[in-house]
Write a protein that holds these residues in place. Structure first.
Motif, PDB file in Angstrom:
ATOM      1  N   ILE A 152       8.207  -9.198  -6.644  1.00  0.00           N
ATOM      2  CA  ILE A 152       9.158  -8.864  -5.591  1.00  0.00           C
ATOM      3  C   ILE A 152      10.525  -8.652  -6.240  1.00  0.00           C
ATOM      4  O   ILE A 152      10.892  -9.379  -7.158  1.00  0.00           O
ATOM      5  CB  ILE A 152       9.240 -10.041  -4.588  1.00  0.00           C
ATOM      6  CG1 ILE A 152       7.877 -10.295  -3.942  1.00  0.00           C
ATOM      7  CG2 ILE A 152      10.325  -9.809  -3.540  1.00  0.00           C
ATOM      8  CD1 ILE A 152       7.391  -9.220  -3.031  1.00  0.00           C
ATOM      9  N   ASP A 214       6.495   5.352  -6.305  1.00  0.00           N
ATOM     10  CA  ASP A 214       5.813   5.721  -5.060  1.00  0.00           C
ATOM     11  C   ASP A 214       4.331   5.350  -5.083  1.00  0.00           C
ATOM     12  O   ASP A 214       3.644   5.521  -4.083  1.00  0.00           O
ATOM     13  CB  ASP A 214       6.002   7.206  -4.745  1.00  0.00           C
ATOM     14  CG  ASP A 214       5.366   8.119  -5.776  1.00  0.00           C
ATOM     15  OD1 ASP A 214       4.763   7.619  -6.750  1.00  0.00           O
ATOM     16  OD2 ASP A 214       5.474   9.348  -5.607  1.00  0.00           O
ATOM     17  N   ALA A 215       3.850   4.847  -6.206  1.00  0.00           N
ATOM     18  CA  ALA A 215       2.433   4.503  -6.330  1.00  0.00           C
ATOM     19  C   ALA A 215       2.198   2.995  -6.378  1.00  0.00           C
ATOM     20  O   ALA A 215       1.053   2.557  -6.438  1.00  0.00           O
ATOM     21  CB  ALA A 215       1.840   5.142  -7.578  1.00  0.00           C
ATOM     22  N   VAL A 216       3.259   2.202  -6.333  1.00  0.00           N
ATOM     23  CA  VAL A 216       3.067   0.747  -6.343  1.00  0.00           C
ATOM     24  C   VAL A 216       2.825   0.257  -4.922  1.00  0.00           C
ATOM     25  O   VAL A 216       3.191   0.923  -3.951  1.00  0.00           O
ATOM     26  CB  VAL A 216       4.286  -0.002  -6.950  1.00  0.00           C
ATOM     27  CG1 VAL A 216       4.629   0.534  -8.335  1.00  0.00           C
ATOM     28  CG2 VAL A 216       5.506   0.093  -6.047  1.00  0.00           C
ATOM     29  N   VAL A 217       2.188  -0.892  -4.780  1.00  0.00           N
ATOM     30  CA  VAL A 217       2.077  -1.548  -3.475  1.00  0.00           C
ATOM     31  C   VAL A 217       3.494  -1.730  -2.940  1.00  0.00           C
ATOM     32  O   VAL A 217       4.391  -2.173  -3.670  1.00  0.00           O
ATOM     33  CB  VAL A 217       1.333  -2.884  -3.627  1.00  0.00           C
ATOM     34  CG1 VAL A 217       1.535  -3.769  -2.410  1.00  0.00           C
ATOM     35  CG2 VAL A 217      -0.157  -2.621  -3.861  1.00  0.00           C
ATOM     36  N   SER A 218       3.716  -1.392  -1.666  1.00  0.00           N
ATOM     37  CA  SER A 218       5.093  -1.182  -1.213  1.00  0.00           C
ATOM     38  C   SER A 218       5.958  -2.443  -1.277  1.00  0.00           C
ATOM     39  O   SER A 218       7.169  -2.340  -1.407  1.00  0.00           O
ATOM     40  CB  SER A 218       5.112  -0.552   0.172  1.00  0.00           C
ATOM     41  OG  SER A 218       4.636  -1.421   1.142  1.00  0.00           O
ATOM     42  N   ASP A 219       5.364  -3.624  -1.223  1.00  0.00           N
ATOM     43  CA  ASP A 219       6.134  -4.860  -1.388  1.00  0.00           C
ATOM     44  C   ASP A 219       6.842  -4.924  -2.746  1.00  0.00           C
ATOM     45  O   ASP A 219       7.780  -5.703  -2.916  1.00  0.00           O
ATOM     46  CB  ASP A 219       5.192  -6.075  -1.307  1.00  0.00           C
ATOM     47  CG  ASP A 219       5.608  -7.051  -0.213  1.00  0.00           C
ATOM     48  OD1 ASP A 219       6.599  -6.795   0.479  1.00  0.00           O
ATOM     49  OD2 ASP A 219       4.913  -8.067  -0.059  1.00  0.00           O
ATOM     50  N   PHE A 220       6.391  -4.120  -3.694  1.00  0.00           N
ATOM     51  CA  PHE A 220       6.880  -4.236  -5.065  1.00  0.00           C
ATOM     52  C   PHE A 220       7.720  -3.046  -5.525  1.00  0.00           C
ATOM     53  O   PHE A 220       7.998  -2.920  -6.723  1.00  0.00           O
ATOM     54  CB  PHE A 220       5.697  -4.442  -6.023  1.00  0.00           C
ATOM     55  CG  PHE A 220       4.865  -5.649  -5.685  1.00  0.00           C
ATOM     56  CD1 PHE A 220       5.365  -6.923  -5.875  1.00  0.00           C
ATOM     57  CD2 PHE A 220       3.601  -5.509  -5.136  1.00  0.00           C
ATOM     58  CE1 PHE A 220       4.614  -8.044  -5.545  1.00  0.00           C
ATOM     59  CE2 PHE A 220       2.837  -6.626  -4.800  1.00  0.00           C
ATOM     60  CZ  PHE A 220       3.341  -7.894  -4.999  1.00  0.00           C
TER      61      PHE A 220
ATOM     62  N   ALA B  93       6.064 -15.210  -1.207  1.00  0.00           N
ATOM     63  CA  ALA B  93       6.474 -13.883  -1.672  1.00  0.00           C
ATOM     64  C   ALA B  93       5.753 -13.580  -2.972  1.00  0.00           C
ATOM     65  O   ALA B  93       5.621 -14.432  -3.840  1.00  0.00           O
ATOM     66  CB  ALA B  93       7.990 -13.832  -1.874  1.00  0.00           C
ATOM     67  N   GLY B  94       5.282 -12.356  -3.110  1.00  0.00           N
ATOM     68  CA  GLY B  94       4.538 -11.985  -4.304  1.00  0.00           C
ATOM     69  C   GLY B  94       3.042 -11.967  -4.059  1.00  0.00           C
ATOM     70  O   GLY B  94       2.319 -11.214  -4.667  1.00  0.00           O
ATOM     71  N   HIS B 120      -1.602 -10.670  -1.101  1.00  0.00           N
ATOM     72  CA  HIS B 120      -1.860  -9.436  -1.849  1.00  0.00           C
ATOM     73  C   HIS B 120      -3.064  -9.601  -2.777  1.00  0.00           C
ATOM     74  O   HIS B 120      -3.888  -8.707  -2.917  1.00  0.00           O
ATOM     75  CB  HIS B 120      -0.635  -9.049  -2.699  1.00  0.00           C
ATOM     76  CG  HIS B 120       0.473  -8.400  -1.926  1.00  0.00           C
ATOM     77  ND1 HIS B 120       0.290  -7.244  -1.204  1.00  0.00           N
ATOM     78  CD2 HIS B 120       1.768  -8.731  -1.766  1.00  0.00           C
ATOM     79  CE1 HIS B 120       1.439  -6.892  -0.640  1.00  0.00           C
ATOM     80  NE2 HIS B 120       2.354  -7.786  -0.963  1.00  0.00           N
ATOM     81  N   ARG B 144      -4.994  -7.649   4.325  1.00  0.00           N
ATOM     82  CA  ARG B 144      -3.999  -6.678   3.856  1.00  0.00           C
ATOM     83  C   ARG B 144      -4.635  -5.423   3.261  1.00  0.00           C
ATOM     84  O   ARG B 144      -3.916  -4.546   2.794  1.00  0.00           O
ATOM     85  CB  ARG B 144      -3.112  -7.327   2.792  1.00  0.00           C
ATOM     86  CG  ARG B 144      -1.726  -7.692   3.304  1.00  0.00           C
ATOM     87  CD  ARG B 144      -0.951  -8.415   2.223  1.00  0.00           C
ATOM     88  NE  ARG B 144       0.449  -8.580   2.547  1.00  0.00           N
ATOM     89  CZ  ARG B 144       1.225  -9.521   1.986  1.00  0.00           C
ATOM     90  NH1 ARG B 144       0.717 -10.353   1.111  1.00  0.00           N
ATOM     91  NH2 ARG B 144       2.502  -9.619   2.301  1.00  0.00           N
ATOM     92  N   VAL B 213       1.682  -2.921   6.258  1.00  0.00           N
ATOM     93  CA  VAL B 213       2.425  -1.829   5.622  1.00  0.00           C
ATOM     94  C   VAL B 213       3.015  -2.229   4.277  1.00  0.00           C
ATOM     95  O   VAL B 213       3.287  -1.359   3.449  1.00  0.00           O
ATOM     96  CB  VAL B 213       3.537  -1.258   6.544  1.00  0.00           C
ATOM     97  CG1 VAL B 213       2.919  -0.526   7.720  1.00  0.00           C
ATOM     98  CG2 VAL B 213       4.502  -2.335   6.992  1.00  0.00           C
ATOM     99  N   ASP B 214       3.193  -3.528   4.033  1.00  0.00           N
ATOM    100  CA  ASP B 214       3.722  -3.928   2.724  1.00  0.00           C
ATOM    101  C   ASP B 214       2.650  -3.907   1.641  1.00  0.00           C
ATOM    102  O   ASP B 214       2.952  -4.132   0.475  1.00  0.00           O
ATOM    103  CB  ASP B 214       4.407  -5.296   2.784  1.00  0.00           C
ATOM    104  CG  ASP B 214       3.442  -6.422   3.116  1.00  0.00           C
ATOM    105  OD1 ASP B 214       2.240  -6.167   3.293  1.00  0.00           O
ATOM    106  OD2 ASP B 214       3.907  -7.568   3.204  1.00  0.00           O
ATOM    107  N   ALA B 215       1.411  -3.614   2.017  1.00  0.00           N
ATOM    108  CA  ALA B 215       0.323  -3.606   1.042  1.00  0.00           C
ATOM    109  C   ALA B 215      -0.204  -2.203   0.760  1.00  0.00           C
ATOM    110  O   ALA B 215      -1.096  -2.036  -0.062  1.00  0.00           O
ATOM    111  CB  ALA B 215      -0.823  -4.495   1.526  1.00  0.00           C
ATOM    112  N   VAL B 216       0.349  -1.194   1.418  1.00  0.00           N
ATOM    113  CA  VAL B 216      -0.109   0.170   1.145  1.00  0.00           C
ATOM    114  C   VAL B 216       0.647   0.718  -0.061  1.00  0.00           C
ATOM    115  O   VAL B 216       1.742   0.250  -0.389  1.00  0.00           O
ATOM    116  CB  VAL B 216       0.093   1.107   2.359  1.00  0.00           C
ATOM    117  CG1 VAL B 216      -0.565   0.521   3.610  1.00  0.00           C
ATOM    118  CG2 VAL B 216       1.559   1.394   2.634  1.00  0.00           C
ATOM    119  N   VAL B 217       0.077   1.715  -0.721  1.00  0.00           N
ATOM    120  CA  VAL B 217       0.802   2.438  -1.766  1.00  0.00           C
ATOM    121  C   VAL B 217       2.075   3.001  -1.131  1.00  0.00           C
ATOM    122  O   VAL B 217       2.033   3.558  -0.034  1.00  0.00           O
ATOM    123  CB  VAL B 217      -0.087   3.562  -2.336  1.00  0.00           C
ATOM    124  CG1 VAL B 217       0.719   4.588  -3.102  1.00  0.00           C
ATOM    125  CG2 VAL B 217      -1.175   2.959  -3.206  1.00  0.00           C
TER     126      VAL B 217
END
Lengths: 367, 367
Positions: A152, A214-220, B93-94, B120, B144, B213-217
């Motif tokens: 994060i 743009d290819a990482v899991v969006s949390d990261f 988080a993480g 995740h 997720r 949505v925080d787990a999508v590319v």
């Protein structure tokens, strides 16, 4: 062999790759963004572009860059020119491998040629391509594959004294990577220690490292941007981060904000394609004015900082005027400067003079 | 069995699951967000919470909700109470699976008990847990895990006449899911057809569907939000979208903006935890004032729309005053209303009266 500001990308064993670019049916300015970036900046040799619909032409005739690189009809012809890598040179939104590319990819893999892929879809997820790779003992380099250990964002601080600059855009695909690379070159001409941070597949192909945010899991997103920015700031005084998307793009804005907060720039450079009137693939969405864009980026940059923090300024405007004639281009540059009160330049059309003008704005702002 | 506004989640074969919640060492208000949400809203029975450090207490003693649900020392005790599912009830988080959870997860899987995981990290990526699942023929539900066929956002239009409401926050973990669920309940009390759209693991556990949505590319945040919002708008006149993160959070802001642009709300409700002074895990970042937050969200909501579009208003403030005494809570609600000029309520502390006050603000704004 040309040497770009990004660094040198070498294949296994340390030999410089000899790259053929696959752009079947799409080797044109509007569709071959990756091909154009690699032709302009890559530190390795490009031996051919594969596009049967344009075979027999020179790359520069098709996309304005790559003089002397022939466009050929098929993969075997490219291999005959010594290609050791086939790079997918186009990137449609959504990132699927186009079906019409699959036979060419299979042909390369079968012959032991490495494939470099910047699309979201992984080459080996196609069983036919996986089988071809096995038969040919060929490797695949997934340019968008993120590291496994992302965190994060928001917790790492970069080296004090390093200046981080983010190129931001009026839209997607307006020249943010190009501006960042030209700024690195201009800062180096000025005697500064400057580094390019790649955040997208083309930049990664050129620089040989980076993370496609743009290819990482969006949390990261922010964590990924923070990592590559902080790492670069350990070694360089100027860190030029390649921007992605736009805060005003309905599909990509999340990536843009995550990158903005993750790299936490000190300065920004606004990039714009002077022939773009509406958001790419969204004719219903006219682009914002320069004034609105400056406000949007400068406001958003502050959101993740303590209230009352000093404004993070946009200090210059980098234009892409490739599709304009000389006179219209000069007018566009003058108009951008007048509307924003900032130095403006097209660092490609104007050459070093353009890049130097933008770099001087950075140096002045950092004083 | 309670029945939440989210809908009913059933296991394979259509039998309602009997859930034990794993919160080993962390079954407290600050750390057991998923557990609390599920205890409050899930339409299935929770038979026990596993936390050896609090064994022998009642869930409500620990987290203020779940009266009658016992906290037990270990998985076998939970199974003796008839659990058919073990749900991981905390989320650091993480998103790594805490090492101290792994023995309990293995114990469940080995005995054929399904695991529901909202972190995740995937359960079966741990070889020991994968082996336990094989031995016990147990299933794992990854809350997720995104759909495989996501698209770039910005292209789908929702049914005309449907009102989309997004809960947005002063920070992460302030009560955005709770506010959305309470608003659905209040709108239904008012005779409206309202649906909850889950965008995070707890909401998905409760509603039985949704996309984290925080787990999508990250290229697909907006596309994922657009899909679940548009789908819900086909069936309901009011679509309450669970917000994520905060535009002012240095780690999560990208997810927040992608969700905001993807669901493209007509109205927003600002959520805030009245005891939060700084961004979670960032003591150096004081929270913004209500006035700043309203401006930030209302500005950003317009960026992906044509210039000159009407403002998307925040129409109410939902507060979480759980940690305050009655008098301080009333003062916090009054202060939020005074500072924003909007109706404010704590829909949990005030019960239906609070939720109804917030829902009336939505109904008035939609007239």
């Amino acid at each position: 062999m040309t040497r770009g500001p990004g660094g040198v990308s070498r294949g296994p064993g340390g030999r410089a790759p000899r790259v053929a670019i696959l752009a079947e049916g799409q080797f044109a300015r509007a569709t071959a963004k990756t091909a154009i970036g690699v032709l302009r900046y890559a530190p390795f040799e490009v031996v051919a572009v594969v596009d049967s619909t344009r075979a027999g032409t020179d790359a520069a005739e098709c996309v304005g860059v790559g003089m002397g690189v022939p466009v050929v009809a098929d993969v075997p012809t490219a291999l005959a020119r010594g290609a050791t890598v086939l790079l997918i040179g186009t990137a449609a939104a959504g990132g699927r491998i186009p079906d019409e590319y699959r036979p060419a990819l299979a042909a390369a893999l079968e012959r032991g040629v490495a494939v470099w892929n910047g699309l979201h879809e992984r080459v080996l997820s196609d069983p036919a391509l996986a089988a071809a790779a096995t038969r040919g003992r060929a490797t695949v380099r997934e340019l968008r594959e993120p590291p496994a250990d992302l965190e994060i964002g928001g917790h790492r601080r970069r080296r004090t004294g390093a200046h981080v600059v983010l190129t931001v855009g009026s839209d997607a695909a307006v020249g943010k990577m190009t501006a960042a690379l030209e700024l690195v070159a201009a800062l180096r001409r000025a005697g500064e220690c400057a580094a390019f941070v790649a955040t997208g597949q083309t930049g990664i192909a050129i620089a040989g490292s980076g993370i496609a945010v743009d290819a990482v899991v969006s949390d990261f997103i922010a964590g990924a941007a923070e990592r590559i920015t902080c790492d670069a700031a350990e070694k360089a005084d100027w860190v030029l981060v390649e921007g992605q998307g736009s805060l005003t793009h309905p599909g990509f804005s999340g990536v843009t904000l995550g990158l903005l907060h993750g790299c936490a720039p000190d300065l920004m450079v606004l990039c714009h394609d002077s022939t773009r009137a509406a958001v790419k693939a969204h004719d219903e969405l006219p682009l914002r004015t320069f004034g609105e864009l400056l406000r949007i980026y400068e406001d958003a940059a502050l959101w993740s900082r303590p209230p009352g923090s000093p404004r993070i300024p946009v200090v210059a405007v980098a234009l892409n005027t490739a599709a304009l004639d000389e006179r219209s281009a000069a007018r566009a540059v003058a108009q951008a400067a007048a509307e924003t009160g900032l130095p403006a330049a097209d660092p490609i059309r104007e050459g070093a003079a353009g890049g130097d003008r933008l770099a001087r704005a950075l140096l002045a702002a950092a004083r």
